[in-house]
Design an enzyme around this catalytic site. Structure first.
Site, mmCIF file in Angstrom:
data_model
loop_
_atom_site.group_PDB
_atom_site.id
_atom_site.type_symbol
_atom_site.label_atom_id
_atom_site.label_comp_id
_atom_site.label_asym_id
_atom_site.label_seq_id
_atom_site.Cartn_x
_atom_site.Cartn_y
_atom_site.Cartn_z
ATOM 1 N N CYS A 53 -2.759 1.160 -0.504
ATOM 2 C CA CYS A 53 -1.620 0.296 -0.155
ATOM 3 C C CYS A 53 -2.000 -0.548 1.051
ATOM 4 C CB CYS A 53 -0.401 1.174 0.159
ATOM 5 S SG CYS A 53 0.926 0.284 0.989
ATOM 6 N N CYS A 94 3.149 -6.449 1.783
ATOM 7 C CA CYS A 94 4.080 -7.042 0.806
ATOM 8 C C CYS A 94 5.544 -6.851 1.185
ATOM 9 C CB CYS A 94 3.870 -6.441 -0.571
ATOM 10 S SG CYS A 94 2.246 -5.788 -0.843
ATOM 11 N N THR A 119 6.274 1.794 5.313
ATOM 12 C CA THR A 119 4.885 1.452 4.996
ATOM 13 C C THR A 119 4.312 0.490 6.028
ATOM 14 O OG1 THR A 119 5.213 1.798 2.641
ATOM 15 C CG2 THR A 119 3.462 0.291 3.257
ATOM 16 N N GLU A 139 2.639 5.696 6.292
ATOM 17 C CA GLU A 139 4.097 5.582 6.356
ATOM 18 C C GLU A 139 4.563 6.258 7.639
ATOM 19 O OE1 GLU A 139 2.855 5.878 3.140
ATOM 20 O OE2 GLU A 139 3.685 3.949 2.537
ATOM 21 N N HIS A 169 10.195 -6.514 -4.588
ATOM 22 C CA HIS A 169 9.240 -5.450 -4.266
ATOM 23 C C HIS A 169 8.793 -4.704 -5.521
ATOM 24 C CE1 HIS A 169 6.854 -3.555 -1.353
ATOM 25 N NE2 HIS A 169 7.378 -2.356 -1.483
ATOM 26 N N TYR A 176 4.583 -4.288 -7.027
ATOM 27 C CA TYR A 176 3.786 -3.169 -7.516
ATOM 28 C C TYR A 176 2.705 -3.618 -8.502
ATOM 29 C CZ TYR A 176 5.805 0.320 -4.590
ATOM 30 O OH TYR A 176 6.122 1.055 -3.478
ATOM 31 N N CYS A 221 0.190 -4.345 -7.060
ATOM 32 C CA CYS A 221 -0.883 -3.708 -6.273
ATOM 33 C C CYS A 221 -1.490 -2.535 -7.021
ATOM 34 C CB CYS A 221 -0.340 -3.250 -4.923
ATOM 35 S SG CYS A 221 0.938 -1.957 -5.056
ATOM 36 N N GLU A 237 3.998 6.894 -4.189
ATOM 37 C CA GLU A 237 4.610 5.600 -3.888
ATOM 38 C C GLU A 237 4.948 4.846 -5.170
ATOM 39 O OE1 GLU A 237 2.305 2.888 -1.495
ATOM 40 O OE2 GLU A 237 4.078 2.438 -0.293
HETATM 41 FE FE1 SF4 Z 1 1.843 -1.095 -0.542
HETATM 42 FE FE2 SF4 Z 1 1.957 -1.923 -3.053
HETATM 43 FE FE3 SF4 Z 1 4.205 -1.722 -1.553
HETATM 44 FE FE4 SF4 Z 1 2.374 -3.643 -1.110
HETATM 45 S S1 SF4 Z 1 3.667 -3.371 -2.948
HETATM 46 S S2 SF4 Z 1 3.397 -2.407 0.409
HETATM 47 S S3 SF4 Z 1 0.481 -2.544 -1.499
HETATM 48 S S4 SF4 Z 1 2.861 -0.068 -2.257
HETATM 49 FE FE FE Z 2 5.611 0.641 -1.162
#
Ligand code: SF4
Ligand code: FE
Length: 480
Positions: free
Chosen positions: A98, A102, A189, A255, A290, A294, A296, A444
């Site tokens: 992570c 974001c 985060t 976190e 958000h 994800y 990510c 997460e």
């Molecule tokens: Fe982390 Fe993914 Fe959330 Fe971005 S979207 S803060 S990389 S978990």
């Molecule tokens: Fe997250």
């Protein structure tokens, strides 16, 4: 835009009150447990300066016309939304964890929509305040922690009925120059890698909860803000001298619980104050953005699939048909996730404020898939890796004159590959599916941006059932 080095130096100037293992962390930036998470955020600065990623990682500010990091950008069209999804995958693949930035981007975009909507109904001037704040964030290329999740106490009670009123963050005093707030935000985060904290309410609210309907931004080291770092499985391996047992020695996430102990917020940094009717909209917009973010996990999935394929090759098992099929299944699941984050972006639309937002039904469907598929991808990676991933001795034992020769001999796979490389790739799989990075890739994925049930509620609300019934009735000859 800042360089990674400038970002690191900017963090050194902050005076954060951070606690971990019962002690105050005096040097946050160099702390070995926190450092890999700082490296992951620094990567968002490094990638933005590389010409080959300019199109994905940067954007043109709609307020100043300057080139900015996309993590500080307000989406101006569908192409921006699609590039955001691509950026998430790119960054996930580059860090294997992570990268934290974001949440702030999603908070900024949600506020750009909702401050405008509040002003239109209430005649307030939140949007102007917000745009000034946004210009400051873009100009200084800042990292913002988007702080939504309250501790929530008894889940069956609304904020104002909690036994302890601080279980949701709320206003405790109104002054001429601003307000004083008290409460906490959990699971934050990247909190201690952030310059700013953007606070938002965590649920839709009614009139009785108006003291809880508050949104604002503060410098992360504002007086009264305290951070307590969360633990991660295998976190103390980062304190060891070697690299092998850490799996991914370069990057990580973190976190923290963020406590607001009677913190003062000046009016110019307040974006919602008791407009409880808009709390739900802010939550919904932020959550939708958000859930798109994800993307990510697709990038982290790329790393895990690459690790599983490499492990299979190092074992000499890559030609076995069941191994090939497992890799196909992992790719199928991972690319299905990619479909979700691209489609909710492609189907985005413009809000009255001018900001583009994702298709909320598709964003929720995407995040619902994210609560499931990474677990199956992780299961298949563990299947391919074999038990050695969790029974292999420490790096020191590989280096020890007494045991190194035995480990090198008996843990060899394909003889063309150094035994230590086989160990490295297995440790990476351990890291992603059981270790520090499993926080990001698995738990997460389950709970970040809302737990699975939150998406199911939104899917139930947004799926157009009337249209579906109409189509069915028409084709079956029903004329009501
Ligand atoms: Fe982390 Fe993914 Fe959330 Fe971005 S979207 S803060 S990389 S978990
Ligand atoms: Fe997250």
């Amino acid at each position: 835009m800042m360089t990674p080095q400038q970002y690191e130096e900017s963090l050194r100037k902050l005076n954060l009150e951070v606690y971990m293992f019962g002690k105050r962390v005096e040097n946050v930036v160099d702390d070995p447990i926190i450092r890999p998470s700082m490296n992951a955020v620094a990567k968002t600065y490094e990638m933005a300066l590389r010409p080959e990623y300019e199109d994905i990682m940067t954007a043109t500010s709609h307020i100043t016309g300057k080139r900015i990091n996309r993590f500080t950008h307000i989406h101006q069209n569908v192409d921006d939304l699609v590039k955001k999804s691509k950026m998430g995958r790119l960054m996930g693949r580059a860090t294997g964890c992570c990268f934290q930035r974001c949440v702030g981007m999603d908070a900024l975009n949600a506020l750009s929509i909702v401050t405008y909507d509040i002003d239109k109904t209430k005649g307030t001037d939140y949007n102007q305040r917000f745009l000034k704040y946004l210009a400051f964030v873009q100009e200084h290329d800042l990292v913002c922690d988007g702080a939504m999740t309250d501790p929530k106490g008894n889940r069956s009670l609304p904020p104002h009925q909690q036994a302890d009123p601080d279980l949701f963050l709320h206003v405790v005093e109104e002054r001429k120059d601003g307000i004083v707030v008290r409460g906490a935000k959990a699971h934050q985060t990247g909190a201690v890698n952030s310059h700013e904290i953007i606070v938002m309410p965590t649920i839709a609210m009614r009139a009785e909860d108006q003291d809880y309907a508050v949104s604002f931004a503060l410098p992360s080291d504002a007086k009264g803000i305290v951070y307590v770092m969360g633990r991660q499985s295998c976190d103390t391996r980062k304190l060891e001298a070697g690299q092998l047992d850490r799996g991914n020695p370069f990057f990580g996430g973190h976190e923290a619980l963020v406590v607001f102990d009677n913190v003062f917020v000046p009016w110019q940094r307040i974006f919602m104050y008791k407009e409880y009717e808009f709390a739900g909209s802010l939550v919904e917009n932020f959550a939708s953005y958000h859930r798109q973010s994800y993307a990510c996990k697709v990038g982290v999935g790329d790393v895990l699939i690459g690790a599983a394929q490499t492990a299979a090759e190092y074992n000499g098992a890559e030609r076995a048909s069941h191994v090939k099929d497992k890799i196909i299944e992992m790719n199928h699941l991972n690319e299905t996730l990619y479909c979700g984050c691209i489609s909710c972006a492609s189907e985005g639309h413009q809000e009255p404020s001018g900001t583009y937002v994702v298709d909320k039904l598709l964003a929720n469907v995407h995040k619902q898939n994210v609560t499931r598929f990474p677990y199956e991808i992780a299961r298949l990676a563990q299947d391919i890796a074999g038990g050695l991933m969790v029974t292999m001795p420490a790096e020191e034992d590989f280096k020890s004159p007494a045991t190194g020769k035995w480990l090198d001999k008996y843990y060899a796979g394909n003889c063309d590959v150094p035994t230590l490389n086989r160990m490295r790739i297995l440790r990476l799989i351990e890291n992603l599916t059981l270790g520090t990075a499993a926080v990001g890739y698995l738990t997460e994925s389950m709970h970040g941006a809302g737990s699975p049930q939150a998406q199911r509620i939104m899917i139930a609300r947004l799926a157009n059932m009337a249209e579906k019934k109409k189509a069915a009735k028409k084709l079956s000859g029903i004329d009501e």
